[in-house]
Design a protein around this motif. Structure first.
Motif, short mmCIF file in Angstrom:
data_model
loop_
_atom_site.label_atom_id
_atom_site.label_comp_id
_atom_site.label_asym_id
_atom_site.label_seq_id
_atom_site.Cartn_x
_atom_site.Cartn_y
_atom_site.Cartn_z
N ARG A 62 -128.15 -84.99 -4.72
CA ARG A 62 -129.43 -84.53 -4.05
C ARG A 62 -129.81 -85.71 -3.47
O ARG A 62 -129.41 -87.17 -3.56
N GLY A 77 -122.76 -82.21 0.51
CA GLY A 77 -122.54 -81.28 -0.71
C GLY A 77 -120.97 -80.73 -0.77
O GLY A 77 -120.13 -81.42 -0.08
N HIS A 81 -122.06 -79.63 3.64
CA HIS A 81 -123.58 -79.45 4.12
C HIS A 81 -124.40 -80.46 3.41
O HIS A 81 -124.00 -80.69 2.44
N HIS A 83 -127.91 -80.88 1.85
CA HIS A 83 -128.76 -80.09 1.16
C HIS A 83 -130.19 -81.13 0.76
O HIS A 83 -129.73 -82.23 0.41
N GLU A 85 -134.26 -81.28 -0.71
CA GLU A 85 -135.40 -80.61 -1.49
C GLU A 85 -136.51 -81.14 -1.05
O GLU A 85 -137.00 -82.22 -0.93
N ASP A 94 -135.55 -75.44 -1.18
CA ASP A 94 -134.30 -76.24 -0.89
C ASP A 94 -133.66 -75.90 0.74
O ASP A 94 -133.81 -74.72 0.96
N PHE A 95 -133.31 -76.93 1.26
CA PHE A 95 -133.13 -76.60 2.76
C PHE A 95 -131.58 -77.18 2.98
O PHE A 95 -131.02 -78.02 2.33
N ILE A 96 -130.88 -76.57 3.91
CA ILE A 96 -129.81 -77.15 4.57
C ILE A 96 -130.16 -77.64 5.67
O ILE A 96 -130.99 -77.20 6.70
N ASP A 98 -129.69 -78.76 9.49
CA ASP A 98 -129.17 -77.94 10.50
C ASP A 98 -129.77 -78.59 11.73
O ASP A 98 -130.74 -78.41 12.28
N ASP A 165 -130.69 -69.58 2.76
CA ASP A 165 -131.05 -70.79 2.63
C ASP A 165 -132.07 -71.10 3.96
O ASP A 165 -131.73 -70.73 5.02
#
Length: 190
Positions: A62, A77, A81, A83, A85, A94-96, A98, A165
């Motif tokens: 995290r 992760g 990716h 990730h 919060e 929760d976000f990716i 991008d 997501d």
């Protein structure tokens, strides 16, 4: 329990039924002792699988918010990716991260969770995704907190598809003075 957790639990349950059924057919006619052993092994295997799955989720990397929110470090992760919060209108989302997404893109479920009325949204825009064109509805997120940093009235879109997501795109990442990679860390600095 999230949708992913329910799906995982259903998979393990189905796996247990299939393996257990095959063992029952194989051991039929050998009496109650074999059935008790089969049941015991099924419980042990299911327990180990669920324990491992829980451990993986509990130990997932995290973000760390440092220097009062001026620096945020996000480890990659298991899938590579990033990730993170954030608290949107007081609700954890929760976000990716991008960098290929133009804006903040919310899944329908996350939009509903932060208090947006999906029935009142107008999906008048379009976005091009890996799965083709999808409708988008412009929204404004009243409070967007990432660590100690709070941004107000953040523009975003809700994606009219089965997006799993939410995506943290460039419109939000541009709020940082520096976005960089340090090995397997994504670093955001204000």
């Amino acid at each position: 329990m999230s949708g992913d957790e329910v799906a995982r639990l259903a998979f393990y349950g189905l796996l247990l039924v299939v393996i257990g059924g095959a063992m029952l057919v194989e051991l039929s006619g050998r009496g109650g002792r074999a059935l008790r052993q089969l049941f015991l092994w099924g419980v042990v295997i299911a327990g180990l699988a669920l324990g491992y799955d829980w451990w993986q989720g509990a130990n997932a990397p995290r973000q760390q918010v440092l220097e009062g929110g001026a620096r945020i470090e996000i480890p990659a992760g298991p899938g590579g990716h990033f990730h993170l919060e954030a608290l949107l209108n007081g609700t954890p989302v929760d976000f990716i991260v991008d960098t290929g997404a133009t804006t903040v893109a919310l899944s329908r479920s996350d939009a509903e969770a932060i208090g947006l009325d999906l029935g009142r949204l107008r999906f008048s825009g379009q976005a091009v995704t890996a799965n083709g064109r999808v409708g988008t509805a412009p929204v404004t997120i009243a409070d967007f907190a990432l660590g100690d940093a709070l941004d107000r009235n953040v523009p975003a879109v809700v994606i009219d598809s089965e997006l799993q997501d939410s995506l943290l795109g460039m419109s939000y990442l541009r709020r940082f003075a520096r976005v960089s990679f340090e090995g397997d860390l994504l670093v955001l600095e204000r």
